[in-house]
Design a protein around this motif. Sequence first.
Motif, PDB file in Angstrom:
ATOM      1  N   ARG A   1       0.912  -1.264  -0.160  1.00  7.70           N
ATOM      2  CA  ARG A   1       0.003   0.021  -0.273  1.00  7.70           C
ATOM      3  C   ARG A   1       0.965   1.312  -0.152  1.00  7.70           C
ATOM      4  NH1 ARG A   1      -4.575   1.173   3.233  1.00  7.70           N
ATOM      5  NH2 ARG A   1      -2.862   1.743   4.799  1.00  7.70           N
ATOM      6  N   THR A   2       0.577   2.207  -0.846  1.00 12.60           N
ATOM      7  CA  THR A   2       1.537   3.454  -0.951  1.00 12.60           C
ATOM      8  C   THR A   2       1.281   4.320   0.511  1.00 12.60           C
ATOM      9  OG1 THR A   2      -0.326   4.419  -2.104  1.00 12.60           O
ATOM     10  CG2 THR A   2       1.212   3.643  -3.319  1.00 12.60           C
ATOM     11  N   ALA A   3       0.316   4.073   0.986  1.00 11.30           N
ATOM     12  CA  ALA A   3       0.260   4.950   2.304  1.00 11.30           C
ATOM     13  C   ALA A   3       1.098   4.340   3.472  1.00 11.30           C
ATOM     14  CB  ALA A   3      -1.156   4.812   2.880  1.00 11.30           C
ATOM     15  N   ASP A   4       1.636   3.250   3.126  1.00 12.38           N
ATOM     16  CA  ASP A   4       2.515   2.382   4.011  1.00 12.38           C
ATOM     17  C   ASP A   4       3.863   2.843   4.020  1.00 12.38           C
ATOM     18  OD1 ASP A   4       0.345   1.205   5.381  1.00 12.38           O
ATOM     19  OD2 ASP A   4       0.242  -0.577   4.569  1.00 12.38           O
ATOM     20  N   ALA A   5       4.118   3.451   2.997  1.00 12.17           N
ATOM     21  CA  ALA A   5       5.820   3.522   2.610  1.00 12.17           C
ATOM     22  C   ALA A   5       6.395   4.353   3.544  1.00 12.17           C
ATOM     23  CB  ALA A   5       5.961   4.480   1.141  1.00 12.17           C
ATOM     24  N   ALA A   6       7.757   4.209   3.744  1.00  6.68           N
ATOM     25  CA  ALA A   6       8.424   4.790   4.760  1.00  6.68           C
ATOM     26  C   ALA A   6       8.407   6.497   4.641  1.00  6.68           C
ATOM     27  CB  ALA A   6       9.994   4.356   4.607  1.00  6.68           C
ATOM     28  N   ARG A   7       8.181   6.935   3.314  1.00  4.43           N
ATOM     29  CA  ARG A   7       7.924   8.464   2.966  1.00  4.43           C
ATOM     30  C   ARG A   7       7.056   8.635   2.054  1.00  4.43           C
ATOM     31  NH1 ARG A   7      14.309   9.495   1.072  1.00  4.43           N
ATOM     32  NH2 ARG A   7      15.611   8.404   2.756  1.00  4.43           N
TER      33      ARG A   7
ATOM     34  N   ALA B   1       4.219  10.100 -12.425  1.00  2.00           N
ATOM     35  CA  ALA B   1       5.169   8.981 -11.706  1.00  2.00           C
ATOM     36  C   ALA B   1       5.726   9.618 -10.478  1.00  2.00           C
ATOM     37  CB  ALA B   1       6.348   8.794 -12.704  1.00  2.00           C
ATOM     38  N   GLY B   2       6.240   8.484  -9.852  1.00  2.00           N
ATOM     39  CA  GLY B   2       6.925   9.018  -8.416  1.00  2.00           C
ATOM     40  C   GLY B   2       7.825   8.052  -7.895  1.00  2.00           C
ATOM     41  N   ARG B   3       8.683   8.398  -6.815  1.00  2.00           N
ATOM     42  CA  ARG B   3       9.774   7.724  -6.206  1.00  2.00           C
ATOM     43  C   ARG B   3       8.997   6.924  -5.051  1.00  2.00           C
ATOM     44  NH1 ARG B   3      13.115  11.087  -6.136  1.00  2.00           N
ATOM     45  NH2 ARG B   3      14.323  10.480  -7.941  1.00  2.00           N
ATOM     46  N   LEU B   4       9.243   5.749  -4.783  1.00  2.00           N
ATOM     47  CA  LEU B   4       8.754   5.111  -3.622  1.00  2.00           C
ATOM     48  C   LEU B   4       9.947   4.474  -2.767  1.00  2.00           C
ATOM     49  CD1 LEU B   4       6.171   4.426  -2.192  1.00  2.00           C
ATOM     50  CD2 LEU B   4       6.231   1.916  -3.311  1.00  2.00           C
ATOM     51  N   THR B   5       9.876   4.837  -1.457  1.00  2.00           N
ATOM     52  CA  THR B   5      10.984   4.402  -0.629  1.00  2.00           C
ATOM     53  C   THR B   5      10.472   3.403   0.321  1.00  2.00           C
ATOM     54  OG1 THR B   5      12.121   6.379  -0.616  1.00  2.00           O
ATOM     55  CG2 THR B   5      12.807   5.068   1.231  1.00  2.00           C
ATOM     56  N   LEU B   6      10.809   2.130   0.292  1.00  2.00           N
ATOM     57  CA  LEU B   6      10.544   1.292   1.207  1.00  2.00           C
ATOM     58  C   LEU B   6      11.528   0.899   2.320  1.00  2.00           C
ATOM     59  CD1 LEU B   6       8.894  -1.220  -1.449  1.00  2.00           C
ATOM     60  CD2 LEU B   6       7.980   0.531  -0.284  1.00  2.00           C
ATOM     61  N   ASP B   7      11.113   0.954   3.561  1.00  2.00           N
ATOM     62  CA  ASP B   7      12.332   0.858   4.678  1.00  2.00           C
ATOM     63  C   ASP B   7      11.576  -0.310   5.575  1.00  2.00           C
ATOM     64  OD1 ASP B   7      14.345   0.747   6.244  1.00  2.00           O
ATOM     65  OD2 ASP B   7      14.170   3.100   6.960  1.00  2.00           O
ATOM     66  N   GLY B   8      11.654  -1.536   5.197  1.00  2.00           N
ATOM     67  CA  GLY B   8      11.199  -2.480   6.233  1.00  2.00           C
ATOM     68  C   GLY B   8       9.400  -2.390   6.386  1.00  2.00           C
TER      69      GLY B   8
END
Length: 386
Positions: free
Chosen positions: A161-167, A180-187
């Motif tokens: 879920r995009t709402a759960d992304a780190a940022r 478009a966008g950049r998605l950062t996943l941190d755990g």
Amino acid sequence: MDFTPTEEQQAARELAARIFGDLATHERLTAAGTGTDAELWKALCAAGLPESVEETGLLGLVLLAEEQGRTTAQVPFTVSCVYGLLAVARHGTEDQRARLLPGLRDGTTVVTGAFPAVAGTGAVRVDAEGRLTGTLDRVPWLRDATHVLVPAEDRTLWLVRTADAARPVEPVDLTAPWSAGRLTLDGVRGERLGERLGERLGERLGERAGSLDGRPSDGSHGSPSGRPAGGSSHGTPYADVLAAARIAFAGLQAGVCAGSLARAVAYTSEREQFGRPLSSHQAVQLRAADAHMDTESIRVTAYEAAWRHDEGLPVGEHALTAAWWAAEAGRRVVHAGQHLHGGLGADLDHPVHRHFLWGRQLDAYLGCGTELLAELGDLLAKGAAA
């Protein structure tokens, strides 16, 4: 092989052409900037076009993607259908289908994909608890998405879920206005899509046999060939979704090229030079003819690959072939379309320039011709050695 659209596919295509033609106008696209046309997306969903893809299959989606590309409509239609609706319908668990398909049908749920241009180059790691770590630099339509389908390094597929992304999603400008966008996943905890193919196919065959009306018991549609929606004969879910995405975006490119060429034909038929229409000059005719043949090559390879996919036939080589034509020939066509407009083609505000941007973006997104040829060559070599 028979690429003749069914009545359902043709009806959906005509409806899509009408909606895209009425709402994806040059004025509205200009007003939208790099964002999505929310009114157009609402109209497409209200007409049931995303839901129709469940019944008409990947070939049906290719036909609809053509109409989107023809008008360069700024909506996440193709991306959400291929990475969301078809992926979940084919590979999702019963619970995932029950939760996600209703929203994907009515447009309240939008799924995009963070697939690499070249197979096997993902950079997202997943731990034993299903937590994902990595940065996805350029994800199309990410700013509109509620979920992202992410392939991990081990080629398992995860819904995030995009709402759960780190940022928060960081906007990224691409060549084409794809929101478009950049998605950062941190755990970030993800949800794995589906189960092992053997289990999924057996489960879905059992459900189909136990359904009195021949449709899956969860309410999702079967495939156009009559095969159950769940499971796949195309290898792993990763390989299946990647092939489907390449085919769908090849269909999108066919529409982009057809739209560019149509504008060039209209312009050269009206514009006169030395007292004659530009279209009467042999050089113009030859350039347009070459562009037409390239466009038809993109279309027929996309149709064949989509048909094979819907029929459960091996499709990896055909998906790469369609993608190569879309990347290589698509670039030639949009350059020709702009060139045939003469000096007017250099006007950044002219409609044909939008087709140029989309054509170049699709070329890059599909992986560029040389990369696709290298992958196709490896695949053919492995097949010959087997």
